[in-house]
Design a protein around this motif. Structure first.
Motif, PDB file in Angstrom:
ATOM      1  N   SER A 226       0.833  -1.201   0.000  1.00  0.00           N
ATOM      2  CA  SER A 226       0.000   0.000   0.000  1.00  0.00           C
ATOM      3  C   SER A 226       0.865   1.247   0.000  1.00  0.00           C
ATOM      4  CB  SER A 226      -0.933   0.003   1.221  1.00  0.00           C
ATOM      5  OG  SER A 226      -1.745  -1.151   1.240  1.00  0.00           O
ATOM      6  N   LEU A 227       0.235   2.386  -0.292  1.00  0.00           N
ATOM      7  CA  LEU A 227       0.930   3.667  -0.316  1.00  0.00           C
ATOM      8  C   LEU A 227       1.015   4.261   1.079  1.00  0.00           C
ATOM      9  CD1 LEU A 227      -0.614   5.382  -3.486  1.00  0.00           C
ATOM     10  CD2 LEU A 227       1.629   4.315  -3.277  1.00  0.00           C
ATOM     11  N   ARG A 255      -4.429   6.637  -1.910  1.00  0.00           N
ATOM     12  CA  ARG A 255      -4.523   6.061  -3.252  1.00  0.00           C
ATOM     13  C   ARG A 255      -5.639   6.708  -4.063  1.00  0.00           C
ATOM     14  NH1 ARG A 255      -7.511   2.012  -5.576  1.00  0.00           N
ATOM     15  NH2 ARG A 255      -8.560   1.573  -3.592  1.00  0.00           N
ATOM     16  N   LEU A 256      -6.757   7.033  -3.395  1.00  0.00           N
ATOM     17  CA  LEU A 256      -7.910   7.611  -4.086  1.00  0.00           C
ATOM     18  C   LEU A 256      -7.903   9.134  -4.099  1.00  0.00           C
ATOM     19  CD1 LEU A 256     -10.655   5.222  -2.648  1.00  0.00           C
ATOM     20  CD2 LEU A 256      -9.539   5.088  -4.881  1.00  0.00           C
ATOM     21  N   GLY A 257      -6.941   9.761  -3.406  1.00  0.00           N
ATOM     22  CA  GLY A 257      -6.866  11.220  -3.379  1.00  0.00           C
ATOM     23  C   GLY A 257      -7.921  11.880  -2.523  1.00  0.00           C
ATOM     24  N   ARG A 258      -8.440  11.166  -1.515  1.00  0.00           N
ATOM     25  CA  ARG A 258      -9.463  11.730  -0.631  1.00  0.00           C
ATOM     26  C   ARG A 258      -8.788  12.437   0.542  1.00  0.00           C
ATOM     27  NH1 ARG A 258     -12.874   6.428  -1.008  1.00  0.00           N
ATOM     28  NH2 ARG A 258     -11.589   5.842   0.772  1.00  0.00           N
ATOM     29  N   CYS A 259      -8.988  13.737   0.670  1.00  0.00           N
ATOM     30  CA  CYS A 259      -8.366  14.495   1.763  1.00  0.00           C
ATOM     31  C   CYS A 259      -9.155  15.778   1.993  1.00  0.00           C
ATOM     32  CB  CYS A 259      -6.904  14.807   1.452  1.00  0.00           C
ATOM     33  SG  CYS A 259      -6.675  15.884   0.022  1.00  0.00           S
ATOM     34  N   ARG A 260      -8.846  16.425   3.099  1.00  0.00           N
ATOM     35  CA  ARG A 260      -9.456  17.710   3.457  1.00  0.00           C
ATOM     36  C   ARG A 260      -8.349  18.744   3.600  1.00  0.00           C
ATOM     37  NH1 ARG A 260     -10.501  19.443   8.676  1.00  0.00           N
ATOM     38  NH2 ARG A 260     -10.160  17.294   9.380  1.00  0.00           N
ATOM     39  N   ARG A 466       1.934  17.024  -6.231  1.00  0.00           N
ATOM     40  CA  ARG A 466       1.554  15.818  -6.961  1.00  0.00           C
ATOM     41  C   ARG A 466       1.968  14.573  -6.177  1.00  0.00           C
ATOM     42  NH1 ARG A 466       2.857  19.289 -11.349  1.00  0.00           N
ATOM     43  NH2 ARG A 466       1.152  19.406 -12.886  1.00  0.00           N
ATOM     44  N   LEU A 467       1.110  13.553  -6.251  1.00  0.00           N
ATOM     45  CA  LEU A 467       1.400  12.252  -5.660  1.00  0.00           C
ATOM     46  C   LEU A 467       1.686  11.259  -6.776  1.00  0.00           C
ATOM     47  CD1 LEU A 467      -1.319  11.958  -2.839  1.00  0.00           C
ATOM     48  CD2 LEU A 467       0.991  12.875  -2.680  1.00  0.00           C
ATOM     49  N   TRP A 468       2.741  10.445  -6.575  1.00  0.00           N
ATOM     50  CA  TRP A 468       3.166   9.474  -7.571  1.00  0.00           C
ATOM     51  C   TRP A 468       3.296   8.111  -6.921  1.00  0.00           C
ATOM     52  CZ3 TRP A 468       4.402  11.724 -12.442  1.00  0.00           C
ATOM     53  CH2 TRP A 468       4.545  13.119 -12.440  1.00  0.00           C
ATOM     54  N   LEU A 476      -0.619  10.086  -9.899  1.00  0.00           N
ATOM     55  CA  LEU A 476      -1.839   9.620  -9.234  1.00  0.00           C
ATOM     56  C   LEU A 476      -2.836  10.757  -9.045  1.00  0.00           C
ATOM     57  CD1 LEU A 476      -0.701   7.171  -6.406  1.00  0.00           C
ATOM     58  CD2 LEU A 476      -1.984   6.620  -8.467  1.00  0.00           C
ATOM     59  N   HIS A 477      -2.398  11.834  -8.368  1.00  0.00           N
ATOM     60  CA  HIS A 477      -3.290  12.948  -8.055  1.00  0.00           C
ATOM     61  C   HIS A 477      -2.481  14.235  -8.013  1.00  0.00           C
ATOM     62  CE1 HIS A 477      -6.445  10.108  -7.039  1.00  0.00           C
ATOM     63  NE2 HIS A 477      -5.579   9.470  -6.278  1.00  0.00           N
TER      64      HIS A 477
END
Length: 516
Positions: A226-227, A255-260, A466-468, A476-477
């Motif tokens: 996992s990341l 992984r899904l780019g879910r954040c606040r 950016r996330l890789w 990724l995002h």
């Protein structure tokens, strides 16, 4: 008075009438329902063996009670205003037959009745006789209502038993597939081949399996794939105090780019801040100072009052690192500063002819890179501070530098202004051992890796983070953090398994992946 309270249909009764007989009737119905369930498998054996209790007509006690209760229900359902004595007689006969049947029942029957009485008393104490306190509502219903009250009492008793069982430690199920009776070591081996979704479904079977599937050993393989789950590429656990299952859950948000998104700090004038994390503290440079802040428990906010302030440079702090309870800083004045975190000890010395853009420290060795197109190696030992060990001509301005974990080499990133590769690895004997061409179309001001699969970068345009995933070629995002109309590079970024922090010209941003 007793027969008048039972006369007619129950729907015509008044609140003050028939309370004593109503209590007996309700207890009789509950006794019949619960005992019928409990003796479904055992009642026949208890009634068919020695010690059979006989009622007034010579029938077994349990059968007598059931027939008496059934006759009462039929009598009440058919009773009218002119059948007072018949209704009363049926209740008395039923109660008498139950008493006689219980006196002659076997030991198993007495034990079952004792358990029933104990649970009934517990239920009454728990509910505070809520049914008896409202006789008008309870007695103003027909016979089906009495059966509903008895069913409600049984359901409340079952709920109480579930609550009591939840407070007890989960035990392995006594029944079920033969797989659950295997030794735990063998079960761990079998379940270690399950994926994340299968483990989640298995945890919903029972409380014991929920506890069993939370074992760190089952989630370690999943976490390593996992990341940003706290494991390095070699399998070292950097966060052993946090359950692995919880880290895998948060990893799915990465992984899904879910954040606040939020803002931790703001500055009145433009800055070029650098930032480092250590435990529950954040260190960030502002002008020629380095300030230390303490995180609040949520990790997404800071205590406004800084823990400490470290000074010593005449111009802005360009870069700094934390190593061995020291802060090693590089300044625009061409000097390197050494500060002890838990004391006021500070030493600075001239290192380069122009500003020192970057610095790193590992294993008692300091390396620095400068605008003067050189990289230098220094000792951290207190008796040798300021003594240059090696000077390397990079032929280009050095903007970033880092020491290998093996302490045998270091890497430099230059401005890519000449015909030299911007990314090169050097050994400590000042020899270039490897180089790469520039793969990006814009300047990368900062980057960080989790030591495994995740890579985060900050670009020079529009404040984009950016996330890789190093296993994939595409990004990724992307998270644009600059507030319009201002545009700022991402000067520095750091992340934990739950949050990412990015420093721009006017703000310190946070991306919360734990509570998106």
């Amino acid at each position: 008075m007793g027969s008048q309270g039972r006369s007619g249909t129950l729907g015509n009764s008044r609140p003050g009438e028939g309370e004593g007989e109503g209590g007996e009737t309700r207890e009789l119905q509950e006794a019949r329902v619960v005992r019928g369930k409990r003796r479904k498998g055992k009642g026949k054996a208890g009634a068919g063996q020695g010690g059979r209790g006989r009622g007034a007509e010579g029938k077994p006690g349990l059968q007598q009670a059931q027939e008496a209760a059934g006759s009462w229900v039929e009598a009440e359902a058919e009773a009218g205003p002119g059948r007072d004595s018949e209704g009363g007689g049926s209740v008395e006969e039923g109660a008498g037959s139950i008493e006689k049947g219980d006196e002659g029942s076997t030991g198993a029957g007495k034990e079952a009745q004792g358990r029933l009485d104990g649970k009934e008393e517990e239920r009454r104490g728990r509910t505070g006789r809520r049914e008896d306190s409202r006789p008008g509502k309870a007695q103003g219903q027909d016979c089906q209502a009495w059966g509903g009250i008895a069913g409600t009492g049984a359901a409340m008793a079952a709920a109480a038993e579930e609550e009591a069982a939840a407070r007890e430690p989960a035990a392995r199920p006594a029944a079920g597939p033969a797989l659950w009776r295997l030794p735990e070591e063998l079960l761990l081996l079998i379940c270690s081949y399950l994926d994340m979704r299968a483990l989640g479904r298995l945890a919903q079977v029972c409380r014991w399996l929920r506890r069993f599937t939370s074992c760190d050993l089952l989630w370690r393989r999943i976490a390593r794939a996992s990341l940003n789950s706290g494991f390095t590429r070699l399998g070292t656990d950097l966060m052993s105090n946090v359950p692995v299952k919880e880290r895998v859950k948060v990893s799915q948000n990465w992984r899904l780019g879910r954040c606040r998104e939020g803002i931790l700090l703001k500055w009145r004038c433009s800055q070029m801040p650098w930032m480092q994390l250590e435990d529950d503290s954040l260190y960030i440079s502002q002008a020629n100072f380095i300030l230390a802040y303490k995180f609040r428990p949520d990790g997404a906010s800071l205590n406004r009052r800084p823990l400490g302030v470290f000074a010593g440079h005449d111009e802005d702090v360009c870069h700094f690192v934390l190593a061995n309870s020291h802060i090693i800083s590089a300044g625009g004045d061409g000097k390197i500063g050494v500060h002890k975190i838990h004391s006021t000890f500070t030493v600075k010395y001239s290192a380069h002819e122009q500003e020192v853009n970057c610095v790193d420290c590992k294993g008692g060795i300091i390396v620095s890179g400068s605008r003067d197109r050189t990289a230098k190696v220094w000792p951290l030992a207190s008796g040798r501070l300021g003594q240059c060990l090696h000077t390397i001509q990079t032929e280009d301005r050095v903007w970033s530098i880092a020491i290998s974990p093996l302490l045998s080499s270091f890497v430099t990133g230059t401005a890519c202004c000449g015909h030299f590769s911007p990314l090169r690895i050097w050994d400590l004997n000042r020899k270039c051992v490897m180089e790469w061409e520039e793969p990006h179309d814009s300047t990368l001001y900062c980057l960080q890796t989790d030591g495994n699969h995740l890579l985060a970068t900050g670009s020079s345009y529009y404040g984009v983070v950016r996330l890789w995933d190093r296993r994939q070629r595409a990004c990724l995002h992307a998270f644009p953090l600059t507030s319009t109309p201002l545009s700022s590079p991402v000067y520095s970024l750091r992340f934990t398994t739950k949050h990412l922090y990015a420093a721009l010209s006017y703000n310190l941003h946070v991306l919360d992946f734990q509570n998106p």
